[in-house]
Design a protein around this motif. Structure first.
Motif, PDB file in Angstrom:
ATOM      1  N   PRO A   1      13.479 -45.614 -36.850  1.00  0.00           N
ATOM      2  CA  PRO A   1      12.626 -45.632 -37.823  1.00  0.00           C
ATOM      3  C   PRO A   1      13.577 -45.000 -39.084  1.00  0.00           C
ATOM      4  O   PRO A   1      14.341 -44.155 -38.844  1.00  0.00           O
ATOM      5  CB  PRO A   1      11.571 -44.418 -37.666  1.00  0.00           C
ATOM      6  N   ILE A   2      13.646 -45.523 -40.443  1.00  0.00           N
ATOM      7  CA  ILE A   2      14.406 -45.014 -41.522  1.00  0.00           C
ATOM      8  C   ILE A   2      13.418 -44.765 -42.553  1.00  0.00           C
ATOM      9  O   ILE A   2      12.081 -45.251 -42.717  1.00  0.00           O
ATOM     10  CB  ILE A   2      15.316 -46.062 -41.881  1.00  0.00           C
ATOM     11  N   ALA A   3      13.897 -43.881 -43.535  1.00  0.00           N
ATOM     12  CA  ALA A   3      13.404 -43.443 -44.840  1.00  0.00           C
ATOM     13  C   ALA A   3      14.275 -43.265 -45.906  1.00  0.00           C
ATOM     14  O   ALA A   3      15.487 -43.120 -45.484  1.00  0.00           O
ATOM     15  CB  ALA A   3      12.365 -42.169 -44.662  1.00  0.00           C
ATOM     16  N   VAL A   4      13.699 -43.390 -47.173  1.00  0.00           N
ATOM     17  CA  VAL A   4      14.764 -43.272 -48.277  1.00  0.00           C
ATOM     18  C   VAL A   4      15.168 -41.738 -48.261  1.00  0.00           C
ATOM     19  O   VAL A   4      14.556 -40.643 -47.832  1.00  0.00           O
ATOM     20  CB  VAL A   4      13.978 -43.336 -49.539  1.00  0.00           C
ATOM     21  N   GLY A   5      16.734 -41.585 -48.613  1.00  0.00           N
ATOM     22  CA  GLY A   5      17.179 -40.335 -48.570  1.00  0.00           C
ATOM     23  C   GLY A   5      17.898 -39.822 -47.339  1.00  0.00           C
ATOM     24  O   GLY A   5      18.782 -38.855 -47.199  1.00  0.00           O
ATOM     25  N   GLN A   6      17.621 -40.484 -46.134  1.00  0.00           N
ATOM     26  CA  GLN A   6      18.240 -40.425 -45.133  1.00  0.00           C
ATOM     27  C   GLN A   6      20.004 -40.869 -44.673  1.00  0.00           C
ATOM     28  O   GLN A   6      20.169 -41.888 -45.639  1.00  0.00           O
ATOM     29  CB  GLN A   6      17.485 -41.024 -43.764  1.00  0.00           C
ATOM     30  N   THR A   7      20.650 -40.262 -44.079  1.00  0.00           N
ATOM     31  CA  THR A   7      21.977 -40.642 -44.164  1.00  0.00           C
ATOM     32  C   THR A   7      22.450 -40.520 -42.484  1.00  0.00           C
ATOM     33  O   THR A   7      21.965 -40.067 -41.735  1.00  0.00           O
ATOM     34  CB  THR A   7      22.969 -39.484 -44.772  1.00  0.00           C
ATOM     35  N   TYR A   8      23.085 -41.733 -42.372  1.00  0.00           N
ATOM     36  CA  TYR A   8      23.513 -41.888 -40.880  1.00  0.00           C
ATOM     37  C   TYR A   8      25.017 -42.249 -40.666  1.00  0.00           C
ATOM     38  O   TYR A   8      25.744 -42.862 -41.583  1.00  0.00           O
ATOM     39  CB  TYR A   8      22.752 -43.153 -40.516  1.00  0.00           C
ATOM     40  N   PHE A   9      25.507 -41.644 -39.552  1.00  0.00           N
ATOM     41  CA  PHE A   9      26.768 -42.039 -38.999  1.00  0.00           C
ATOM     42  C   PHE A   9      26.859 -43.398 -38.465  1.00  0.00           C
ATOM     43  O   PHE A   9      25.497 -43.730 -37.817  1.00  0.00           O
ATOM     44  CB  PHE A   9      27.597 -41.171 -38.265  1.00  0.00           C
ATOM     45  N   LEU A  10      27.622 -44.383 -38.416  1.00  0.00           N
ATOM     46  CA  LEU A  10      27.697 -45.362 -37.736  1.00  0.00           C
ATOM     47  C   LEU A  10      28.656 -45.543 -36.860  1.00  0.00           C
ATOM     48  O   LEU A  10      30.120 -45.149 -37.212  1.00  0.00           O
ATOM     49  CB  LEU A  10      27.737 -46.702 -38.584  1.00  0.00           C
ATOM     50  N   ARG A  11      28.564 -46.271 -35.720  1.00  0.00           N
ATOM     51  CA  ARG A  11      29.876 -46.631 -34.886  1.00  0.00           C
ATOM     52  C   ARG A  11      29.888 -48.068 -34.503  1.00  0.00           C
ATOM     53  O   ARG A  11      28.680 -48.642 -34.044  1.00  0.00           O
ATOM     54  CB  ARG A  11      29.635 -45.795 -33.723  1.00  0.00           C
TER      55      ARG A  11
END
Length: 190
Positions: free
Chosen positions: A130-140
């Protein structure tokens, strides 16, 4: 032991040591050739996307793609029946390689601009996120560098979610230099 056998053994041992050093130090493989840049990406929910609207993201190409045209992507965007915006890693879609490294995301409390390097492990690879505005994620990414099976890394920040158009807009920075985990703009040093 004959001189030929000793020479062959020495060459094999040297090769093993050199390969081990290269695997533990990606900088020993090749200098980076691609600069890290920030881009803005928009994806349309998978269930609502027209054939022209991209609904998935390729870390390796740092671009939005249409999942019906290719499986060369790491995650897709969708909205659950309850209306929750979600990211679907490749394994959730049943498209991930069997035993290889799976692409994934990792939520972080660190602001997008403050992130300097991606972690090597801890990524969510087999669950809906689940995602929301303002969230930050690392990607691999998946394993891409065929010689060593190393992934590429990146980061995204969710900037907006449009409940009418069913789109997500995010900032993205991908490090397309195999084995490097730096997430600063410019040529990576590590």
């Amino acid at each position: 032991m004959s001189p030929r056998i000793r020479l062959a053994s020495a060459v094999a041992a040297f090769g093993a040591v050199a390969l081990s050093a290269a695997c533990s130090n990606p900088n020993a493989l090749a200098p980076p050739s691609l600069a890290n840049v920030v881009d803005t990406i928009v994806l349309t929910a998978t269930r609502d996307s027209s054939l022209q609207a991209p609904n998935a993201f390729s870390i390796t190409n740092s671009t939005a793609v249409r999942s019906y045209q290719t499986v060369s992507f790491e995650f897709a965007y969708d909205i659950t029946p309850a209306g929750q915006p979600v990211i679907l890693p490749l394994a959730v879609l049943g498209l991930s390689p069997g035993t290889g490294l799976k692409p994934g995301l990792l939520l972080t409390a660190t602001a997008f601009d403050a992130i300097t390097v991606a972690p090597a492990n801890g990524y969510v690879t087999t669950d809906t996120i689940p995602i929301a505005v303002g969230q930050t994620y690392f990607l691999r990414s998946r394993q891409l560098c065929s010689t060593l099976g190393l992934p590429e890394y990146g980061k995204i920040a969710i900037d907006s979610l449009d409940p009418v158009l069913h789109t997500v807009r995010f900032r993205a920075l991908m490090n397309e230099n195999c084995g490097y985990r730096s997430l600063l703009t410019g040529l990576p040093k590590n």
